[in-house]
Write an enzyme that holds these catalytic residues in place. Structure first.
Site, PDB file in Angstrom:
ATOM      1  N   LYS A  69      21.357  12.019  17.117  1.00 39.83           N
ATOM      2  CA  LYS A  69      20.285  11.039  17.325  1.00 39.83           C
ATOM      3  C   LYS A  69      20.370   9.863  16.344  1.00 39.83           C
ATOM      4  O   LYS A  69      19.909   8.769  16.632  1.00 39.83           O
ATOM      5  CB  LYS A  69      18.906  11.714  17.209  1.00 39.83           C
ATOM      6  CG  LYS A  69      18.598  12.631  18.392  1.00 39.83           C
ATOM      7  CD  LYS A  69      17.196  13.200  18.313  1.00 39.83           C
ATOM      8  CE  LYS A  69      16.953  14.171  19.446  1.00 39.83           C
ATOM      9  NZ  LYS A  69      15.580  14.700  19.473  1.00 39.83           N
ATOM     10  N   ASP A 105      11.297  10.436  22.527  1.00 38.04           N
ATOM     11  CA  ASP A 105      10.642  11.601  21.894  1.00 38.04           C
ATOM     12  C   ASP A 105       9.234  11.206  21.443  1.00 38.04           C
ATOM     13  O   ASP A 105       8.289  11.985  21.562  1.00 38.04           O
ATOM     14  CB  ASP A 105      11.426  12.068  20.655  1.00 38.04           C
ATOM     15  CG  ASP A 105      12.625  12.940  21.011  1.00 38.04           C
ATOM     16  OD1 ASP A 105      12.635  13.518  22.111  1.00 38.04           O
ATOM     17  OD2 ASP A 105      13.548  13.036  20.178  1.00 38.04           O
TER      18      ASP A 105
HETATM   19  P1  NAP Z   1      15.797  18.924  11.206  1.00 40.83           P
HETATM   20  O1  NAP Z   1      16.065  17.470  11.091  1.00 40.83           O
HETATM   21  O2  NAP Z   1      16.890  19.906  10.942  1.00 40.83           O
HETATM   22  O3  NAP Z   1      14.549  19.273  10.221  1.00 40.83           O
HETATM   23  C1  NAP Z   1      14.074  20.563  10.096  1.00 40.83           C
HETATM   24  C2  NAP Z   1      12.990  20.606   9.032  1.00 40.83           C
HETATM   25  O4  NAP Z   1      12.494  21.956   9.002  1.00 40.83           O
HETATM   26  C3  NAP Z   1      13.476  20.289   7.623  1.00 40.83           C
HETATM   27  O5  NAP Z   1      12.431  19.672   6.917  1.00 40.83           O
HETATM   28  C4  NAP Z   1      13.765  21.685   7.057  1.00 40.83           C
HETATM   29  O6  NAP Z   1      13.596  21.761   5.650  1.00 40.83           O
HETATM   30  C5  NAP Z   1      12.644  22.479   7.677  1.00 40.83           C
HETATM   31  N1  NAP Z   1      12.953  23.900   7.751  1.00 40.83           N
HETATM   32  C6  NAP Z   1      14.048  24.475   8.337  1.00 40.83           C
HETATM   33  N2  NAP Z   1      13.969  25.823   8.207  1.00 40.83           N
HETATM   34  C7  NAP Z   1      12.828  26.076   7.517  1.00 40.83           C
HETATM   35  C8  NAP Z   1      12.208  27.259   7.053  1.00 40.83           C
HETATM   36  N3  NAP Z   1      12.748  28.463   7.299  1.00 40.83           N
HETATM   37  N4  NAP Z   1      11.044  27.174   6.376  1.00 40.83           N
HETATM   38  C9  NAP Z   1      10.480  25.955   6.134  1.00 40.83           C
HETATM   39  N5  NAP Z   1      11.025  24.790   6.535  1.00 40.83           N
HETATM   40  C10 NAP Z   1      12.188  24.859   7.224  1.00 40.83           C
HETATM   41  O7  NAP Z   1      15.258  19.309  12.657  1.00 40.83           O
HETATM   42  P2  NAP Z   1      14.401  18.375  13.663  1.00 40.83           P
HETATM   43  O8  NAP Z   1      15.322  17.686  14.585  1.00 40.83           O
HETATM   44  O9  NAP Z   1      13.439  17.593  12.864  1.00 40.83           O
HETATM   45  O10 NAP Z   1      13.640  19.489  14.536  1.00 40.83           O
HETATM   46  C11 NAP Z   1      12.595  20.268  13.996  1.00 40.83           C
HETATM   47  C12 NAP Z   1      11.985  21.165  15.084  1.00 40.83           C
HETATM   48  O11 NAP Z   1      11.429  20.334  16.102  1.00 40.83           O
HETATM   49  C13 NAP Z   1      13.011  22.058  15.795  1.00 40.83           C
HETATM   50  O12 NAP Z   1      12.427  23.297  16.061  1.00 40.83           O
HETATM   51  C14 NAP Z   1      13.290  21.331  17.097  1.00 40.83           C
HETATM   52  O13 NAP Z   1      13.677  22.216  18.144  1.00 40.83           O
HETATM   53  C15 NAP Z   1      11.914  20.730  17.367  1.00 40.83           C
HETATM   54  N6  NAP Z   1      11.986  19.555  18.241  1.00 40.83           N
HETATM   55  C16 NAP Z   1      11.338  19.621  19.434  1.00 40.83           C
HETATM   56  C17 NAP Z   1      11.370  18.541  20.299  1.00 40.83           C
HETATM   57  C18 NAP Z   1      10.619  18.627  21.605  1.00 40.83           C
HETATM   58  O14 NAP Z   1      10.847  17.809  22.509  1.00 40.83           O
HETATM   59  N7  NAP Z   1       9.728  19.561  21.760  1.00 40.83           N
HETATM   60  C19 NAP Z   1      12.079  17.378  19.950  1.00 40.83           C
HETATM   61  C20 NAP Z   1      12.718  17.326  18.701  1.00 40.83           C
HETATM   62  C21 NAP Z   1      12.675  18.430  17.850  1.00 40.83           C
HETATM   63  P3  NAP Z   1      14.832  21.797   4.596  1.00 40.83           P
HETATM   64  O15 NAP Z   1      15.135  20.376   4.299  1.00 40.83           O
HETATM   65  O16 NAP Z   1      14.244  22.536   3.463  1.00 40.83           O
HETATM   66  O17 NAP Z   1      15.960  22.517   5.280  1.00 40.83           O
END
Ligand code: NAP
Length: 282
Positions: A69, A105
């Protein structure tokens, strides 16, 4: 009878084995008795520029998912205001010979909150500081909310960077907490971490007694249909919506951009229900 749109569309990301996007776009177009090609293009970061030049640039439009992205942006010929602001693109459209990047999004997020009857405002707690959290934080601040970011200790640096960006780009202040120190109630909790996502379904980023102090929850996770966090919210009588309507609404917004087709709320609800059934089947 189905009419062929003759559009070449697709999705780039890695991995794509579990993606629901082809199902969602096919279901949306079926409502108008239309169909289009929606190809899947898996590529790692090093292969993305060559794939873009050989194939993606020739499509009428494509979606972009993790981990591209942000990486896709330098390859594009233009960006929408929102995509530029979030530094993330999930939809690209061929426009006058240029590949233009959009962020649908954010549209999906706003529409799914609106249709769940959840107001974006007041005190908003965002769990996580990754790509999705960045968009949620910006949209919340733009809606006038007072934003607090809650992260695990390893995420504090990322949270600080996001807080600084909010100050520099939007002149909006944000608070930062660690997840284990959250103890107040908020108007809305937004989960932007993968915590609770299949197969880790027995985890919640917050304890039930903390969740219940708040008024509403938006959980970006959509598999399972009800995460532990959503269960705590439902049992506590909070308003709650998971990430599936957002996923479908962002696809609706992409269809509006690519094909000029719009959909009624009832139609989107129907496709969301079908997508939920498809997810449960898999
Ligand atoms: P990302 O950029 O990898 O960010 C993930 C975040 O979650 C980071 O701040 C990470 O912290 C934190 N994290 C990961 N594992 C964790 C844990 N065990 N405990 C606490 N914090 C944790 O991912 P993203 O793209 O932002 O996506 C995040 C979520 O949103 C995912 O589940 C994704 O599937 C969902 N999402 C959904 C949609 C939709 O259309 N519904 C769209 C986009 C994303 P650290 O820096 O400490 O690793």
């Amino acid at each position: 009878m189905k009419r062929e749109l003759k559009k070449q569309l697709g999705l780039v990301g890695n991995p794509l084995s579990h993606t629901l996007s082809p199902f969602i776009h096919k279901s949306l177009l079926s409502l108008r008795s239309l169909s289009a090609d929606y190809g899947l293009f898996e590529a790692d970061l090093s292969a993305l520029p060559a794939l873009f030049e050989s194939t993606l640039i020739k499509l009428d439009g494509f979606n972009v998912t993790a981990p591209h992205k942000v990486n896709i942006i330098p390859l594009l010929g233009g960006l929408s205001k929102r995509a530029e602001m979030f530094g993330a693109v999930n939809t690209v459209a061929a426009e006058n010979g240029k590949a233009v990047g959009y962020n649908t999004d954010s549209i999906g997020f706003l529409r799914s909150l609106e249709y769940a009857g959840i107001e974006l405002g007041g005190r908003v707690l965002i769990l996580g500081a990754g790509g999705a959290a960045r968009m949620f934080a910006f949209e919340s601040a733009l809606a006038g909310a007072e934003v607090t970011l809650a992260v695990r200790t390893t995420g504090l640096e990322k949270a600080k960077k996001l807080k600084d960006e909010m100050e520099n780009r939007l002149s909006k202040r944000a608070g930062i907490l660690t997840l284990d120190s959250v103890n107040e109630g908020y108007d809305l909790i937004i989960n932007a971490t993968p915590v609770g996502m299949y197969p880790d379904t027995e985890s919640s980023p917050l304890a039930p007694e903390t969740v219940c102090k708040s008024a509403a929850v938006f959980d970006a996770v959509y598999n399972p249909g009800e995460t532990l966090l959503s269960k705590y919210a439902r049992e506590g009588g909070l308003k709650c919506v998971n990430g599936l309507p957002m996923l479908v609404w962002q696809a609706v917004a992409a269809e509006e951009i690519w094909n000029g087709i719009s959909f009624e709320k009832s139609e989107v609800e129907r496709v969301t229900k079908l997508t939920k059934e498809e997810l449960e089947k898999r």
